[in-house]
Write a protein that holds these residues in place. Structure first.
Motif, PDB file in Angstrom:
ATOM      1  N   ASN A  86      -7.596  55.317  -7.608  1.00 27.41           N
ATOM      2  CA  ASN A  86      -8.132  54.086  -8.174  1.00 27.41           C
ATOM      3  C   ASN A  86      -9.628  54.143  -8.451  1.00 27.41           C
ATOM      4  O   ASN A  86     -10.270  53.104  -8.652  1.00 27.41           O
ATOM      5  N   THR A  87     -10.175  55.358  -8.483  1.00 29.91           N
ATOM      6  CA  THR A  87     -11.553  55.531  -8.914  1.00 29.91           C
ATOM      7  C   THR A  87     -11.582  55.629 -10.439  1.00 29.91           C
ATOM      8  O   THR A  87     -10.598  56.069 -11.060  1.00 29.91           O
ATOM      9  N   PRO A  88     -12.670  55.216 -11.069  1.00 31.10           N
ATOM     10  CA  PRO A  88     -12.748  55.291 -12.536  1.00 31.10           C
ATOM     11  C   PRO A  88     -12.469  56.686 -13.091  1.00 31.10           C
ATOM     12  O   PRO A  88     -11.809  56.828 -14.125  1.00 31.10           O
ATOM     13  N   MET A  89     -12.927  57.719 -12.388  1.00 28.50           N
ATOM     14  CA  MET A  89     -12.733  59.086 -12.871  1.00 28.50           C
ATOM     15  C   MET A  89     -11.241  59.423 -12.995  1.00 28.50           C
ATOM     16  O   MET A  89     -10.799  59.956 -14.018  1.00 28.50           O
ATOM     17  N   VAL A  90     -10.465  59.101 -11.954  1.00 30.98           N
ATOM     18  CA  VAL A  90      -9.043  59.449 -11.973  1.00 30.98           C
ATOM     19  C   VAL A  90      -8.271  58.521 -12.904  1.00 30.98           C
ATOM     20  O   VAL A  90      -7.353  58.962 -13.605  1.00 30.98           O
ATOM     21  N   ILE A  91      -8.632  57.244 -12.948  1.00 34.35           N
ATOM     22  CA  ILE A  91      -7.981  56.327 -13.886  1.00 34.35           C
ATOM     23  C   ILE A  91      -8.156  56.828 -15.312  1.00 34.35           C
ATOM     24  O   ILE A  91      -7.199  56.872 -16.096  1.00 34.35           O
ATOM     25  N   ASP A  92      -9.376  57.221 -15.658  1.00 36.57           N
ATOM     26  CA  ASP A  92      -9.637  57.742 -17.007  1.00 36.57           C
ATOM     27  C   ASP A  92      -8.855  59.023 -17.265  1.00 36.57           C
ATOM     28  O   ASP A  92      -8.360  59.250 -18.379  1.00 36.57           O
ATOM     29  N   ARG A  93      -8.729  59.867 -16.231  1.00 32.95           N
ATOM     30  CA  ARG A  93      -7.975  61.115 -16.381  1.00 32.95           C
ATOM     31  C   ARG A  93      -6.506  60.822 -16.646  1.00 32.95           C
ATOM     32  O   ARG A  93      -5.885  61.435 -17.525  1.00 32.95           O
TER      33      ARG A  93
END
Length: 200
Positions: A110-117
């Motif tokens: 649920n971090t922006p980095m993983v959501i974007d990935r």
């Protein structure tokens, strides 16, 4: 208590519950919504590319979390039984270790980095992260998978995991295996196959 299985005791169950509570607090502090922004809670949500995905209690990714529990059981068995790490009494810590691993994933996921990935390379192009309820349920489903692995013969556990992967792969063209592949090393042929099924 058997030294060959990862049966938790009262203390380690309480530790697992504390880890779960801490995870909920962390996710709320991260700004994750407690429940779906749609305003209601559903037992089942079957669409993987709309605003309700990963917001409710169960969905097409629930089998993946059950399989997490099976995998974490196998890892704990290897660590505490096969390798003997921590001595004979350490086997009871297999369950809180599994909860810790799942909780860590729920926070990272649920971090922006993983959501974007996820949005960029997997079938979940509309993914916006999990609701706190969904993350809590995912930890619960992982715990269920751990319990199944604890109670069932290895061959039955493996068969159930394969059935979960095959059914999800057939219906929505996505599952744990495909998610891992696409997150770590996207394959264009898989992306095209998923797109042809209308899920990407």
């Amino acid at each position: 208590m058997s030294t060959g299985t990862l049966i938790p005791d009262r203390r380690t169950v309480l530790v697992a519950l504390a880890i779960t509570a801490a995870t909920i607090a962390i996710l709320l502090a991260m700004g994750r919504t407690p429940i779906c922004e749609c305003g209601y809670v559903s037992l089942w949500h079957g669409q993987i590319n709309d605003a309700g995905n990963s917001q409710h209690i169960t969905d097409w990714y629930t089998p993946s979390h059950i399989i997490h529990g099976m995998i974490f059981y196998a890892f704990g068995w290897w660590l505490f039984v096969k390798r003997g790490w921590g001595g004979a009494g350490a086997v009871r810590w297999g369950f809180p270790l599994a909860v810790l691993l799942e909780a860590a994933w729920e926070v990272l996921e649920n971090t922006p980095m993983v959501i974007d990935r996820f949005r960029a390379v997997t079938a979940n192009f509309g993914y916006s992260g999990d609701s706190v309820l969904n993350s809590f349920a995912d930890i619960g489903w992982m715990s269920f998978g751990f319990w199944l692995a604890l109670r069932l013969p290895v061959r039955v556990t493996v068969a159930l995991a394969l059935i979960g992967e095959l059914v999800a792969g057939d219906v929505v063209r996505d599952n744990l295996t495909l998610n891992v592949i696409m997150l770590l090393y996207p394959v264009e042929a898989i992306a095209q196959w998923q797109a042809a099924g209308g899920v990407a």
